[in-house]
Scaffold this motif. Structure first.
Motif, PDB file in Angstrom:
ATOM      1  N   ALA A   1      30.941  36.052  27.512  1.00 19.63           N
ATOM      2  CA  ALA A   1      29.542  35.886  27.918  1.00 19.63           C
ATOM      3  C   ALA A   1      29.355  34.571  28.676  1.00 19.63           C
ATOM      4  CB  ALA A   1      28.635  35.936  26.689  1.00 19.63           C
ATOM      5  N   ALA A   2      29.985  33.499  28.185  1.00 16.96           N
ATOM      6  CA  ALA A   2      29.873  32.201  28.859  1.00 16.96           C
ATOM      7  C   ALA A   2      30.503  32.261  30.244  1.00 16.96           C
ATOM      8  CB  ALA A   2      30.547  31.127  28.013  1.00 16.96           C
ATOM      9  N   TYR A   3      31.621  32.952  30.350  1.00 16.74           N
ATOM     10  CA  TYR A   3      32.309  33.069  31.648  1.00 16.74           C
ATOM     11  C   TYR A   3      31.439  33.832  32.645  1.00 16.74           C
ATOM     12  CZ  TYR A   3      35.880  34.272  35.090  1.00 16.74           C
ATOM     13  OH  TYR A   3      36.586  34.416  36.260  1.00 16.74           O
ATOM     14  N   LYS A   4      30.835  34.928  32.197  1.00 10.26           N
ATOM     15  CA  LYS A   4      30.011  35.725  33.099  1.00 10.26           C
ATOM     16  C   LYS A   4      28.779  34.964  33.549  1.00 10.26           C
ATOM     17  CE  LYS A   4      29.359  39.506  35.379  1.00 10.26           C
ATOM     18  NZ  LYS A   4      30.277  39.858  36.485  1.00 10.26           N
ATOM     19  N   ARG A   5      28.205  34.160  32.658  1.00  8.71           N
ATOM     20  CA  ARG A   5      27.051  33.343  33.060  1.00  8.71           C
ATOM     21  C   ARG A   5      27.448  32.313  34.109  1.00  8.71           C
ATOM     22  NH1 ARG A   5      25.963  33.413  27.420  1.00  8.71           N
ATOM     23  NH2 ARG A   5      26.933  31.345  27.211  1.00  8.71           N
ATOM     24  N   ALA A   6      28.641  31.734  33.939  1.00  4.78           N
ATOM     25  CA  ALA A   6      29.100  30.705  34.877  1.00  4.78           C
ATOM     26  C   ALA A   6      29.572  31.298  36.200  1.00  4.78           C
ATOM     27  CB  ALA A   6      30.223  29.887  34.236  1.00  4.78           C
ATOM     28  N   HIS A   7      30.084  32.524  36.176  1.00  5.32           N
ATOM     29  CA  HIS A   7      30.637  33.142  37.389  1.00  5.32           C
ATOM     30  C   HIS A   7      30.120  34.574  37.513  1.00  5.32           C
ATOM     31  CE1 HIS A   7      33.304  29.682  37.264  1.00  5.32           C
ATOM     32  NE2 HIS A   7      33.680  30.047  36.051  1.00  5.32           N
ATOM     33  N   PRO A   8      28.827  34.740  37.794  1.00  4.77           N
ATOM     34  CA  PRO A   8      28.224  36.081  37.794  1.00  4.77           C
ATOM     35  C   PRO A   8      28.784  37.021  38.857  1.00  4.77           C
ATOM     36  CG  PRO A   8      26.706  34.444  38.685  1.00  4.77           C
ATOM     37  CD  PRO A   8      27.837  33.682  38.100  1.00  4.77           C
ATOM     38  N   SER A   9      29.370  36.504  39.925  1.00  2.69           N
ATOM     39  CA  SER A   9      29.870  37.366  40.996  1.00  2.69           C
ATOM     40  C   SER A   9      31.271  37.899  40.736  1.00  2.69           C
ATOM     41  CB  SER A   9      29.864  36.602  42.333  1.00  2.69           C
ATOM     42  OG  SER A   9      30.756  35.500  42.280  1.00  2.69           O
ATOM     43  N   VAL A  10      31.950  37.382  39.736  1.00  9.09           N
ATOM     44  CA  VAL A  10      33.310  37.811  39.449  1.00  9.09           C
ATOM     45  C   VAL A  10      33.286  39.179  38.761  1.00  9.09           C
ATOM     46  CG1 VAL A  10      35.379  37.345  38.083  1.00  9.09           C
ATOM     47  CG2 VAL A  10      34.236  35.490  39.287  1.00  9.09           C
ATOM     48  N   GLU A  11      34.172  40.053  39.207  1.00  5.32           N
ATOM     49  CA  GLU A  11      34.316  41.355  38.560  1.00  5.32           C
ATOM     50  C   GLU A  11      35.315  41.216  37.414  1.00  5.32           C
ATOM     51  OE1 GLU A  11      35.806  45.921  39.530  1.00  5.32           O
ATOM     52  OE2 GLU A  11      35.356  44.533  41.166  1.00  5.32           O
ATOM     53  N   ILE A  12      34.880  41.585  36.214  1.00  2.00           N
ATOM     54  CA  ILE A  12      35.724  41.478  35.021  1.00  2.00           C
ATOM     55  C   ILE A  12      36.121  42.878  34.571  1.00  2.00           C
ATOM     56  CG2 ILE A  12      35.885  40.668  32.647  1.00  2.00           C
ATOM     57  CD1 ILE A  12      33.683  38.657  33.283  1.00  2.00           C
ATOM     58  N   GLU A  13      37.420  43.113  34.468  1.00  2.00           N
ATOM     59  CA  GLU A  13      37.928  44.382  33.951  1.00  2.00           C
ATOM     60  C   GLU A  13      38.485  44.135  32.552  1.00  2.00           C
ATOM     61  OE1 GLU A  13      40.774  46.190  36.495  1.00  2.00           O
ATOM     62  OE2 GLU A  13      39.537  46.022  38.297  1.00  2.00           O
ATOM     63  N   LEU A  14      37.988  44.890  31.582  1.00  2.00           N
ATOM     64  CA  LEU A  14      38.449  44.761  30.204  1.00  2.00           C
ATOM     65  C   LEU A  14      39.247  46.009  29.831  1.00  2.00           C
ATOM     66  CD1 LEU A  14      35.204  43.361  28.529  1.00  2.00           C
ATOM     67  CD2 LEU A  14      37.159  42.080  29.419  1.00  2.00           C
ATOM     68  N   HIS A  15      40.425  45.797  29.270  1.00  2.00           N
ATOM     69  CA  HIS A  15      41.303  46.899  28.897  1.00  2.00           C
ATOM     70  C   HIS A  15      41.701  46.746  27.432  1.00  2.00           C
ATOM     71  CE1 HIS A  15      42.153  47.886  33.208  1.00  2.00           C
ATOM     72  NE2 HIS A  15      41.895  46.600  33.338  1.00  2.00           N
ATOM     73  N   TRP A  16      41.450  47.790  26.613  1.00  2.83           N
ATOM     74  CA  TRP A  16      41.997  47.747  25.261  1.00  2.83           C
ATOM     75  C   TRP A  16      43.476  48.057  25.357  1.00  2.83           C
ATOM     76  CZ3 TRP A  16      44.892  50.884  22.181  1.00  2.83           C
ATOM     77  CH2 TRP A  16      45.089  50.419  20.869  1.00  2.83           C
ATOM     78  N   SER A  17      44.285  47.303  24.613  1.00  2.00           N
ATOM     79  CA  SER A  17      45.726  47.518  24.657  1.00  2.00           C
ATOM     80  C   SER A  17      46.358  47.090  23.344  1.00  2.00           C
ATOM     81  CB  SER A  17      46.352  46.715  25.811  1.00  2.00           C
ATOM     82  OG  SER A  17      47.753  46.858  25.840  1.00  2.00           O
ATOM     83  N   PRO A  18      47.275  47.895  22.796  1.00  2.00           N
ATOM     84  CA  PRO A  18      48.033  47.431  21.631  1.00  2.00           C
ATOM     85  C   PRO A  18      49.004  46.339  22.052  1.00  2.00           C
ATOM     86  CG  PRO A  18      48.895  49.529  22.393  1.00  2.00           C
ATOM     87  CD  PRO A  18      47.666  49.254  23.203  1.00  2.00           C
ATOM     88  N   ALA A  19      49.351  45.456  21.140  1.00  2.00           N
ATOM     89  CA  ALA A  19      50.235  44.334  21.461  1.00  2.00           C
ATOM     90  C   ALA A  19      51.577  44.803  22.006  1.00  2.00           C
ATOM     91  CB  ALA A  19      50.444  43.456  20.228  1.00  2.00           C
ATOM     92  N   GLU A  20      52.051  45.957  21.533  1.00  2.00           N
ATOM     93  CA  GLU A  20      53.368  46.439  21.940  1.00  2.00           C
ATOM     94  C   GLU A  20      53.431  46.794  23.424  1.00  2.00           C
ATOM     95  OE1 GLU A  20      52.610  51.039  20.413  1.00  2.00           O
ATOM     96  OE2 GLU A  20      53.639  49.572  19.145  1.00  2.00           O
TER      97      GLU A  20
END
Length: 299
Positions: A107-126
């Motif tokens: 949330a802090a990152y998005k507030r500081a850099h609103p124009s950046v596209e953030i992709e979130l991926h769920w992934s197991p450690a393996e």
């Protein structure tokens, strides 16, 4: 050897199932089968074992690793050019086993850099080491160690993992509990591969015990709600106790020094990180995990 052929091969290699791979690629299975057959003919060796279930063989695994790195470098080059020509920050791709832990810094990152596209991926450690080497993602946050070459890492925090029980459970008033005392108790936990499940299995196996699992799922909030509803008990990290949405339950310390998790940020040692990814790395590594704010946020 066409790029599309290599991309299709990676999907089949990941799923080890032609019909599911064809569905994901939105192509006909016979067409995909012919593509894989042509690739094997061009290489002069089979890439899969076809006795029974489709399995990637040792040669296929070797080829897969090279293809992932090659396509990853190509994609990294495209993103680097796009970043340089647009004079923007670029895109950041973050993989994690859980995003509840990362809500604050994200949330802090998005507030500081609103124009950046953030992709979130769920992934197991393996899967994380492979995805980082293939440059499929830029950064990974794991709750268990990743033992692989070609990675750099920094530990974010280390914390105890306790056991949550319903408020009316006989153990609810205890300050601590031993693993052997939990044998036979109904556990609600995550599916195999998740760090929480691996920790549970490891703790019991070290004592020649097997946990009694009555429910396994992928939703941490649902697991907490089921525990609160009296359907079982489960391991819960200390961090989750600070969540404002946590379900009412009693949290008991586990009398075992290895009932902990070390949350660590990983990235590829030789990968080109976009400006956006480097800023994300800085945001996460400088976060005050106890106060839930940036390290330099002084009141």
């Amino acid at each position: 050897m066409e790029l599309n052929t290599l991309k299709q091969f990676l999907v089949v290699a990941r799923l080890e199932h032609l019909s599911r791979a064809a569905d994901e690629l939105h192509i006909a299975q016979p067409s995909l089968s012919r593509t894989i057959a042509r690739l094997e003919s061009e290489l002069g060796v089979p890439l899969f074992e076809r006795s029974g279930r489709l399995r990637l063989n040792d040669t296929g695994k070797l080829f897969r690793d090279h293809v992932e790195r090659s396509l990853g470098e190509l994609d990294a080059g495209r993103r680097a050019v796009a970043e340089a020509t647009s004079q923007g920050l670029g895109t950041v791709r973050l993989a994690s086993e859980t995003f509840l832990t990362l809500t604050g810094p994200l949330a802090a990152y998005k507030r500081a850099h609103p124009s950046v596209e953030i992709e979130l991926h769920w992934s197991p450690a393996e899967d994380m080491a492979r995805r980082l080497r293939a440059q499929d993602v830029d950064l990974c946050v794991a709750s268990q160690p990743i033992h692989a070459e070609g990675l750099e890492a920094t530990q974010l925090f280390d914390e105890a993992v306790g056991v949550a029980v319903p408020l009316d459970h006989p153990l609810a008033g205890r300050a601590s509990v031993r693993i052997d005392e939990l044998a036979g108790q109904p556990f609600i936990t995550a599916r195999k591969g998740h760090w929480l499940r691996r920790l549970l299995d490891r703790l019991f196996a070290a004592r020649d015990l097997t946990p009694k699992i009555v429910c396994e799922g992928d939703e941490p909030a649902a697991i907490a709600d089921l525990i609160s509803a009296g359907l079982g008990i489960g391991l819960v990290p200390a961090f989750a106790r600070r969540s404002a949405t946590r379900a009412p339950a009693a949290w008991i310390a586990v009398d075992s020094p290895d009932c902990r998790r070390a949350v660590t940020l990983y990235w590829g040692a030789d990968s080109h990180l976009s400006t956006a990814a480097r800023l994300m790395r800085t945001t996460i590594t400088s976060w005050n995990w106890i106060a839930g704010e940036p390290q330099d946020n002084r009141r």
